[in-house]
Design an enzyme around this catalytic site. Sequence first.
Site, PDB file in Angstrom:
ATOM      1  N   ALA A   1       0.830  -1.211   0.000  1.00 42.42           N
ATOM      2  CA  ALA A   1       0.000   0.000   0.000  1.00 42.42           C
ATOM      3  C   ALA A   1       0.859   1.255   0.000  1.00 42.42           C
ATOM      4  O   ALA A   1       0.483   2.281  -0.565  1.00 42.42           O
ATOM      5  CB  ALA A   1      -0.906  -0.013   1.223  1.00 42.42           C
TER       6      ALA A   1
ATOM      7  N   ASN B   1      -6.096   3.614  10.866  1.00 43.29           N
ATOM      8  CA  ASN B   1      -5.429   2.414  11.358  1.00 43.29           C
ATOM      9  C   ASN B   1      -5.255   2.413  12.880  1.00 43.29           C
ATOM     10  O   ASN B   1      -5.132   1.358  13.487  1.00 43.29           O
ATOM     11  CB  ASN B   1      -4.067   2.226  10.673  1.00 43.29           C
ATOM     12  CG  ASN B   1      -3.273   3.507  10.552  1.00 43.29           C
ATOM     13  OD1 ASN B   1      -3.756   4.508  10.013  1.00 43.29           O
ATOM     14  ND2 ASN B   1      -2.074   3.504  11.049  1.00 43.29           N
TER      15      ASN B   1
ATOM     16  N   HIS C   1      -1.708  -8.070   2.944  1.00 47.68           N
ATOM     17  CA  HIS C   1      -1.351  -8.640   4.265  1.00 47.68           C
ATOM     18  C   HIS C   1      -2.234  -8.114   5.396  1.00 47.68           C
ATOM     19  O   HIS C   1      -2.125  -8.586   6.530  1.00 47.68           O
ATOM     20  CB  HIS C   1       0.134  -8.429   4.567  1.00 47.68           C
ATOM     21  CG  HIS C   1       0.546  -7.047   4.946  1.00 47.68           C
ATOM     22  ND1 HIS C   1       0.762  -6.673   6.238  1.00 47.68           N
ATOM     23  CD2 HIS C   1       0.821  -5.949   4.200  1.00 47.68           C
ATOM     24  CE1 HIS C   1       1.157  -5.406   6.285  1.00 47.68           C
ATOM     25  NE2 HIS C   1       1.189  -4.938   5.046  1.00 47.68           N
TER      26      HIS C   1
ATOM     27  N   THR D   1       8.436  -8.255 -13.795  1.00 54.33           N
ATOM     28  CA  THR D   1       7.882  -9.610 -13.791  1.00 54.33           C
ATOM     29  C   THR D   1       6.848  -9.747 -12.674  1.00 54.33           C
ATOM     30  O   THR D   1       7.075  -9.316 -11.551  1.00 54.33           O
ATOM     31  CB  THR D   1       9.024 -10.631 -13.593  1.00 54.33           C
ATOM     32  OG1 THR D   1       9.979 -10.425 -14.644  1.00 54.33           O
ATOM     33  CG2 THR D   1       8.511 -12.065 -13.647  1.00 54.33           C
TER      34      THR D   1
ATOM     35  N   CYS E   1       8.875   4.249  17.998  1.00 55.80           N
ATOM     36  CA  CYS E   1       9.768   4.397  19.146  1.00 55.80           C
ATOM     37  C   CYS E   1      11.152   4.730  18.619  1.00 55.80           C
ATOM     38  O   CYS E   1      11.885   3.868  18.174  1.00 55.80           O
ATOM     39  CB  CYS E   1       9.791   3.094  19.935  1.00 55.80           C
ATOM     40  SG  CYS E   1      10.619   3.236  21.492  1.00 55.80           S
TER      41      CYS E   1
HETATM   42  N1  PLP Z   1      -2.192   2.645   4.887  1.00 54.78           N
HETATM   43  C1  PLP Z   1      -2.694   2.263   6.070  1.00 54.78           C
HETATM   44  C2  PLP Z   1      -3.963   2.886   6.554  1.00 54.78           C
HETATM   45  C3  PLP Z   1      -2.051   1.293   6.833  1.00 54.78           C
HETATM   46  O1  PLP Z   1      -2.560   0.911   8.011  1.00 54.78           O
HETATM   47  C4  PLP Z   1      -0.838   0.734   6.344  1.00 54.78           C
HETATM   48  C5  PLP Z   1      -0.098  -0.259   7.142  1.00 54.78           C
HETATM   49  O2  PLP Z   1      -0.057  -0.207   8.356  1.00 54.78           O
HETATM   50  C6  PLP Z   1      -0.363   1.162   5.096  1.00 54.78           C
HETATM   51  C7  PLP Z   1      -1.053   2.124   4.403  1.00 54.78           C
HETATM   52  C8  PLP Z   1       0.892   0.598   4.517  1.00 54.78           C
HETATM   53  O3  PLP Z   1       0.686  -0.720   4.113  1.00 54.78           O
HETATM   54  P1  PLP Z   1       1.849  -1.602   3.478  1.00 54.78           P
HETATM   55  O4  PLP Z   1       2.482  -2.324   4.599  1.00 54.78           O
HETATM   56  O5  PLP Z   1       1.160  -2.531   2.538  1.00 54.78           O
HETATM   57  O6  PLP Z   1       2.778  -0.682   2.772  1.00 54.78           O
END
Ligand code: PLP
Length: 394
Positions: free
Chosen positions: A71, A153, A203, A239, A326
């Site tokens: 992401a 998140n 993931h 690829t 941290c």
């Molecule tokens: N965006 C949000 C809201 C997330 O919680 C996270 C991962 O914690 C990410 C993006 C990044 O995801 P990735 O680990 O696939 O780069």
Amino acid sequence: MRVYLDNNATTIVDPHVFETMEPYFVQKYGNPNSLHDFASETHPAIKQAMEKIYAGIHAPKEDSVVITSCATESNNWVLKSIYFQYILTGRKNHIILSEVEHPSVIATAKFIESMGCRVTYLPINSEGLIDPQSVRDNITDKTALVSVMWVNNETGAIFPVEEIGNICAEHKVLFHTDAVQAVGKLPIDVQSFNVDYLTMSAHKFHGPKGVGALYMKKGKELLPLLHGGSQMGGYRSGTLNVPGIVGMGRAMEQAVDALDFEMHDIRELRDAFEEELLKIPDTFVVTPREKRVANTILISFRGIEGESMLWDLNREGIAASTGSACASEDLESNPVMEAIGAEADLAHTAVRFSLSRYTTKEELDYTLEAVKKAVTRLRSISSSYAYAPEGYKN
Ligand code: PLP
């Protein structure tokens, strides 16, 4: 007992997902672009996986879903491409995001800000939510993009992406949502509201690490992210990660099947656990439960550093999170707690418990006892709790 309550960070790979991926490492390992059977035997699985991903978000065939590595990559791509297409060319000069976007959005915005783009960071309110009106108030005729995450998140707060999408459509501004924490927790239908770009990561919904995706609406395509080949429609050459794509497809299918369970059964478990946690004196949860996805609790224990709580829980085999990075000697406060303007002593006390469809009541009962034990121990040695005004302690 080992208890994993950090599912907003990453999730266990579903065994069915793993099973589906396995043949594409040692048996069907051909490069899909080659001209022989080793290549062509990978094609049906890739096609099926892509169909499952399209179906999972209700994307019509004419729109694009481009597989990325994560992401973070998808989010970087959107902002940097918008910079090249609209800001650098002088057509627009401004983007809008919430101040609690994931660092992959915030840091990329800071980068394009340093290159001359104006960036508005929308505040969140005391419940950790965004007011769609603030988007309307900040849009100008020079705004190229609004980027607001679907689900936060840290708190699990659900942001009003439908209203924000409508405002963007009204003003002909592009709209991107980081839906990483929404997939598998809420129904996703890109045709049910106005959205031009949507970020996902396998993931976070029991798929493999190292594979994500970006949805792009037809006519709103970004510039190619990686040049050099024809893979992914030429948007992202290289690829193909066949096991990853196959795994993401299967994980999406499972996520859709399990959605009802994730939204209702997990909510029941979470709510009961949260009620018990809140019986501990001087505990606070920011976002009301009904405005959150079903799996997340961000809770503050006054007088206790989040990191100390994690340490005690980890010793009992329990994984949770503080949401703060941290850094060497500095204990940073939780960014969402800071954004809602929490008093300094509370900003450091947040602990996040994030459940999944694998979480059991027994695990939560065990965790509750461990939390209570940790609270007693840590408050007995906490100088900030010892000297807190009486009203803070019941
Ligand atoms: N965006 C949000 C809201 C997330 O919680 C996270 C991962 O914690 C990410 C993006 C990044 O995801 P990735 O680990 O696939 O780069």
